[in-house]
Every structure is written in C-alpha cells, then in structure tokens.
Design a protein around this motif. Structure first.
Motif, PDB file in Angstrom:
ATOM      1  N   LEU A  32      -6.809  -5.778 -10.967  1.00 54.93           N
ATOM      2  CA  LEU A  32      -6.319  -4.698 -10.112  1.00 54.93           C
ATOM      3  C   LEU A  32      -5.250  -5.225  -9.163  1.00 54.93           C
ATOM      4  CD1 LEU A  32      -6.390  -1.857  -8.922  1.00 54.93           C
ATOM      5  CD2 LEU A  32      -8.318  -2.575  -7.486  1.00 54.93           C
ATOM      6  N   GLY A  33      -5.487  -6.408  -8.588  1.00 54.65           N
ATOM      7  CA  GLY A  33      -4.490  -7.000  -7.703  1.00 54.65           C
ATOM      8  C   GLY A  33      -3.175  -7.244  -8.418  1.00 54.65           C
ATOM      9  N   TYR A  34      -3.263  -7.738  -9.654  1.00 61.20           N
ATOM     10  CA  TYR A  34      -2.043  -7.948 -10.438  1.00 61.20           C
ATOM     11  C   TYR A  34      -1.311  -6.618 -10.633  1.00 61.20           C
ATOM     12  CZ  TYR A  34       1.090  -9.365 -14.197  1.00 61.20           C
ATOM     13  OH  TYR A  34       2.214  -9.609 -14.949  1.00 61.20           O
ATOM     14  N   GLY A  35      -2.055  -5.581 -10.914  1.00 64.14           N
ATOM     15  CA  GLY A  35      -1.436  -4.274 -11.103  1.00 64.14           C
ATOM     16  C   GLY A  35      -0.720  -3.779  -9.857  1.00 64.14           C
ATOM     17  N   LEU A  36      -1.250  -4.107  -8.685  1.00 64.75           N
ATOM     18  CA  LEU A  36      -0.603  -3.689  -7.439  1.00 64.75           C
ATOM     19  C   LEU A  36       0.786  -4.304  -7.291  1.00 64.75           C
ATOM     20  CD1 LEU A  36      -3.517  -3.900  -4.830  1.00 64.75           C
ATOM     21  CD2 LEU A  36      -2.579  -1.850  -5.926  1.00 64.75           C
ATOM     22  N   GLY A  37       1.018  -5.429  -7.970  1.00 69.39           N
ATOM     23  CA  GLY A  37       2.325  -6.067  -7.890  1.00 69.39           C
ATOM     24  C   GLY A  37       3.454  -5.154  -8.312  1.00 69.39           C
ATOM     25  N   GLY A  38       3.154  -4.200  -9.183  1.00 74.28           N
ATOM     26  CA  GLY A  38       4.184  -3.264  -9.612  1.00 74.28           C
ATOM     27  C   GLY A  38       4.736  -2.431  -8.476  1.00 74.28           C
ATOM     28  N   LEU A  39       3.935  -2.230  -7.416  1.00 77.29           N
ATOM     29  CA  LEU A  39       4.406  -1.473  -6.259  1.00 77.29           C
ATOM     30  C   LEU A  39       5.466  -2.241  -5.481  1.00 77.29           C
ATOM     31  CD1 LEU A  39       0.969  -0.175  -4.890  1.00 77.29           C
ATOM     32  CD2 LEU A  39       2.648   1.093  -6.265  1.00 77.29           C
ATOM     33  N   TYR A  40       5.463  -3.573  -5.620  1.00 76.59           N
ATOM     34  CA  TYR A  40       6.422  -4.421  -4.906  1.00 76.59           C
ATOM     35  C   TYR A  40       7.592  -4.815  -5.799  1.00 76.59           C
ATOM     36  CZ  TYR A  40       2.596  -4.900  -1.555  1.00 76.59           C
ATOM     37  OH  TYR A  40       1.592  -4.639  -0.653  1.00 76.59           O
ATOM     38  N   SER A  72      -5.172  -1.781   4.807  1.00 76.61           N
ATOM     39  CA  SER A  72      -4.561  -2.846   5.612  1.00 76.61           C
ATOM     40  C   SER A  72      -3.203  -3.250   5.052  1.00 76.61           C
ATOM     41  CB  SER A  72      -5.488  -4.068   5.657  1.00 76.61           C
ATOM     42  OG  SER A  72      -6.712  -3.759   6.292  1.00 76.61           O
ATOM     43  N   LEU A  73      -3.094  -3.345   3.727  1.00 75.19           N
ATOM     44  CA  LEU A  73      -1.795  -3.657   3.123  1.00 75.19           C
ATOM     45  C   LEU A  73      -0.758  -2.592   3.486  1.00 75.19           C
ATOM     46  CD1 LEU A  73      -2.721  -4.931  -0.470  1.00 75.19           C
ATOM     47  CD2 LEU A  73      -1.658  -6.260   1.372  1.00 75.19           C
ATOM     48  N   ALA A  74      -1.194  -1.336   3.511  1.00 72.25           N
ATOM     49  CA  ALA A  74      -0.281  -0.260   3.901  1.00 72.25           C
ATOM     50  C   ALA A  74       0.120  -0.396   5.362  1.00 72.25           C
ATOM     51  CB  ALA A  74      -0.931   1.098   3.655  1.00 72.25           C
ATOM     52  N   ALA A  75      -0.841  -0.718   6.230  1.00 74.79           N
ATOM     53  CA  ALA A  75      -0.557  -0.831   7.660  1.00 74.79           C
ATOM     54  C   ALA A  75       0.329  -2.038   7.971  1.00 74.79           C
ATOM     55  CB  ALA A  75      -1.870  -0.940   8.435  1.00 74.79           C
ATOM     56  N   ALA A 125       8.195   3.411   1.839  1.00 72.81           N
ATOM     57  CA  ALA A 125       7.352   4.546   2.205  1.00 72.81           C
ATOM     58  C   ALA A 125       6.466   4.966   1.036  1.00 72.81           C
ATOM     59  CB  ALA A 125       8.219   5.715   2.665  1.00 72.81           C
ATOM     60  N   ARG A 126       7.036   4.964  -0.183  1.00 71.36           N
ATOM     61  CA  ARG A 126       6.230   5.321  -1.348  1.00 71.36           C
ATOM     62  C   ARG A 126       5.111   4.309  -1.561  1.00 71.36           C
ATOM     63  NH1 ARG A 126      11.375   6.728  -3.287  1.00 71.36           N
ATOM     64  NH2 ARG A 126      11.643   4.718  -4.338  1.00 71.36           N
ATOM     65  N   ARG A 127       5.425   3.021  -1.394  1.00 75.41           N
ATOM     66  CA  ARG A 127       4.396   1.994  -1.566  1.00 75.41           C
ATOM     67  C   ARG A 127       3.277   2.167  -0.537  1.00 75.41           C
ATOM     68  NH1 ARG A 127       7.499  -2.117  -1.667  1.00 75.41           N
ATOM     69  NH2 ARG A 127       7.414  -2.761   0.508  1.00 75.41           N
ATOM     70  N   ARG A 128       3.670   2.395   0.705  1.00 75.15           N
ATOM     71  CA  ARG A 128       2.661   2.607   1.747  1.00 75.15           C
ATOM     72  C   ARG A 128       1.779   3.803   1.423  1.00 75.15           C
ATOM     73  NH1 ARG A 128       6.413   2.131   7.187  1.00 75.15           N
ATOM     74  NH2 ARG A 128       6.720  -0.148   7.169  1.00 75.15           N
ATOM     75  N   THR A 129       2.397   4.850   0.900  1.00 74.46           N
ATOM     76  CA  THR A 129       1.629   6.058   0.581  1.00 74.46           C
ATOM     77  C   THR A 129       0.614   5.780  -0.518  1.00 74.46           C
ATOM     78  OG1 THR A 129       3.464   7.497   1.229  1.00 74.46           O
ATOM     79  CG2 THR A 129       1.789   8.429  -0.231  1.00 74.46           C
ATOM     80  N   VAL A 130       1.058   5.090  -1.576  1.00 75.48           N
ATOM     81  CA  VAL A 130       0.140   4.780  -2.679  1.00 75.48           C
ATOM     82  C   VAL A 130      -1.013   3.915  -2.191  1.00 75.48           C
ATOM     83  CG1 VAL A 130      -0.088   3.582  -4.883  1.00 75.48           C
ATOM     84  CG2 VAL A 130       1.910   5.029  -4.453  1.00 75.48           C
ATOM     85  N   LEU A 131      -0.716   2.885  -1.398  1.00 72.54           N
ATOM     86  CA  LEU A 131      -1.761   1.998  -0.888  1.00 72.54           C
ATOM     87  C   LEU A 131      -2.714   2.742   0.043  1.00 72.54           C
ATOM     88  CD1 LEU A 131       0.405  -1.178  -0.132  1.00 72.54           C
ATOM     89  CD2 LEU A 131      -1.309  -0.939  -1.936  1.00 72.54           C
TER      90      LEU A 131
END
Length: 382
Positions: free
Chosen positions: A195-203, A292-295, A219-225
């Motif tokens: 799951l963490g690896y998949g989150l890399g796509g947001l970055y 927390s990642l979003a914040a 902003a889109r990344r923050r929203t998804v997180l």
C-alpha cells in the motif's frame, strides 16, 4: 533511508521521525518497566496512563512499514535493488537485531520482528511493482482487508508450522531444539508495504514531487490522503462497534469501582490485536498516518529539525537506539547491584514506575538526535 544527494519528501521524513520518537518511548517502557510483570494493556490491573503510553506506540510499526514502501517508490528502486535490500534486512534481523533483544542465532534462538517483515515485504514488492502503483495499492488493500479470514492452524510437521507462522501466525516454533519466535508474521505487513508503494504514485505523478509540484497537484494529493485517512478511521470505528470481523478480540463495557466507566470502555474498544496486526489495528493506525501525511504535505522544516533528522536516518536510529537502551539497562542493573537491590537481571523492579520511563525517554532523545547528526555528517564527508 535514502541517499543524501536525492531530494527528500519532507512530509515523509517528518512522519517517520515522529514514529521514531514514539518507538523510543515504547522500548524504554518495555525495558524500564519489565520488572512489573504487568501487561501495559491490562485495563483491570493497570492504569489508563500506562495503557495510553503503550497504545500510542502502536502507530510505530504500521507507519514505519508504510513509509518504507512509499520510500521505495519515491526512490524508483528496481526489482534487483529491492531483492538485495530485502535479503539484507532479513539477515540483519536474524544476526544482529535478535542479539540486541537477547536472542543469539548460534545458541539456538532467533526472533522475527519488524525488520524481518520489512525485508520480506521488499522481496515481495520486487515482483509486485510490475503491477504499477495502483495495482500494488489494490493488492495491499486486499491483503490488509482479507488476512483476518485466514485461520490459525496446527501442523504435525513443525517445518510447515514454522512456515505458516512466518506468514500469518504469532507463534514460537521449536525445531530440533532451535526456537523460532515469530512476533511479526510477514503477510499482513507485506500488504502494508505494498500500500505504501502504491501511495508513491501520488507523488511521482507530479514532476518534482514535494520539492517542485504545482499547487493544484499538491492539493489533489492532500485530498486523496485526507479522504483515505478519514475513511480508514471511520471504518475502524464502524467495524469495532459491530464487534465482528476485523479483530479476534471483542470489546465490552467496563466498570470502575462498581460504576460503568466510559473511559475504560473506550480504551477497551481501542485494544486491538497487533500480533499479527488485525484489520481493525491497521485501520486504527494507518488512517491517522494518511491524515498526517496530508497535514505535513508542503511543510519545509529546517535541515536540523528533530523529526527530519531522525526520519532521514531511521534505519541507523533503529539499531543505535536498541544498543543505547541495552547499555542504559545494564548500567541500571549495575547500580541496583551496588546498592543491594535484589532483582532479576534485565528486569528493573516495580519501583521504577512510569514517571521514570518518561524521564529516561526524554534524556535519551537528545543523545540519539546527536548520534544521528554525527552519522549524517560522516556520510556527507565520504
């Protein structure tokens, strides 16, 4: 955990550094209060303060594993590199970390903890990354959601028993007099890492990541997180309230002094299974991690910020903090022997209560920060 010459994602370092601080608290408590013989999550004989001291550190392993997967994605690690790193971590767990926890491989005992689980997860990820970020994330979510459906099994053949324990079951298995103690079964943790690896796509979907992305992409990344984190927290409370699938131990109403206690009942609701990590446990911890990642996204702390220094040097910190705690514990044992206090070696007596745990924790934190700074300076010069 990355090289110094690659741009960092500050939000990842900040969150990783925060869990490093909590990990020190947990391991200080486990060593400093071991002589109590009391389960810190025991709501009958313990205290809410002791419970919460242990509970807050539940966030360490899931966040550490999640961010390891995310870091592998941000580093664009190839399959061969993932295989090498995974094998190295497994070897370090068996040959180094076990010794720091008092288990010696060549004397017939070994401990499988979080470093082993991360190593195994990286080996799995070497093949899983071919599915891409979305595919890896979906596989990770499926494992996290479904692994509770797997049963605890008993095999006549102890080798099969060990293999099942390594994948799913918290268990000590003895083969030919050699003890294999599995605290971190690898399957659910591999799901968290995926799951963490998949989150890399947001970055990585945005050129430059946190160091140069557009306001709209950030902003889109923050929203998804934020939405993902909120959904996970909500799902935790719904599943836990239903007292069904998601955790092997149902919660119940509790009383104090003969009266119903809202606080103790709420704490019992938070008391979920970590070994192996239940679905409820992972929802409870990963939800706030995503929030927390979003914040933290977009923050630019100073290079010498406590959290970022610890986050940049997490693996070094992990090994050194175990060594420092071992030295402190041996020194405390020596002092008790000199003053004539009878106790079991390695288990400090009850009179070292929770206040001393926080005192030792606060004193050791700047020491470890200084060691991480020195390690980082050494790497920069080489």
């Amino acid at each position: 955990m990355s090289s110094l010459n690659r741009p960092r994602v500050e939000s990842v370092d900040l969150l990783r550094g925060l869990v490093m601080i909590l990990m020190l608290l947990d391991h200080t408590r486990s060593g400093w209060n071991e002589g109590t013989g009391l389960d810190p999550l025991d709501l009958v004989n313990g205290s809410p303060a002791l419970f919460l001291t242990r509970w807050v550190t539940h966030f360490c392993a899931p966040v550490f594993v999640l961010l390891t997967g995310l870091s592998a994605s941000l580093a664009r690690s190839g399959s061969l590199k993932l295989l090498r790193r995974g094998a190295t971590l497994i070897a370090l767990e068996l040959l180094v970390v076990s010794i720091l926890w008092g288990r010696v491989f060549f004397l017939g005992s070994v401990l499988f903890q979080v470093i082993w689980a991360i190593g195994f997860g990286l080996v799995v990820l070497a093949g899983l990354k071919r599915l891409g970020h979305l595919g890896a994330a979906l596989v990770g979510i499926a494992i996290i959601a479904g692994h509770n459906a797997l049963p605890n099994l008993t095999f006549d053949n102890s080798v099969f028993q060990l293999l099942w324990a390594l994948m799913h079951q918290h268990q000590s298995v003895v083969i030919a007099g050699f003890t294999f103690e599995v605290l971190y079964p690898a399957l659910p943790w591999a799901g968290v890492l995926a799951l963490g690896y998949g989150l890399g796509g947001l970055y990585l979907g945005v050129p430059g990541g946190d160091n140069g992305d557009t306001p709209g992409a950030q902003a889109r990344r923050r929203t998804v997180l934020a939405v993902g984190g909120a959904v996970a927290v909500l799902a935790f409370f719904v599943l836990r309230h239903l007292n069904g699938y998601g955790d092997p131990r149902p919660w119940r109403g509790r009383s104090s002094g003969g009266q119903a206690s809202t606080l103790l009942t709420f704490l019992d609701l938070l008391k979920v299974e970590k070994y192996p990590p239940s679905l409820d446990y992972l929802l409870m911890t990963l939800g706030p991690a995503l929030l927390s990642l979003a914040a933290f996204d977009g923050l630019k702390p100073s290079r010498n910020n406590l959290l970022t220094v610890l986050g940049r040097n997490a693996l070094f910190y992990y090994f050194v903090h175990l060594l420092v705690l071992a030295v402190v514990l041996v020194a405390a044992d020596g002092v008790l022997v000199v003053v004539g206090v009878e106790h079991e070696f390695g288990a400090l007596p009850f009179r070292f209560d929770l206040g001393y745990t926080y005192l030792v924790w606060a004193l050791l934190l700047p020491v470890l920060y200084g060691l991480c700074r020195a390690w980082e300076n050494r790497k920069r010069k080489t």
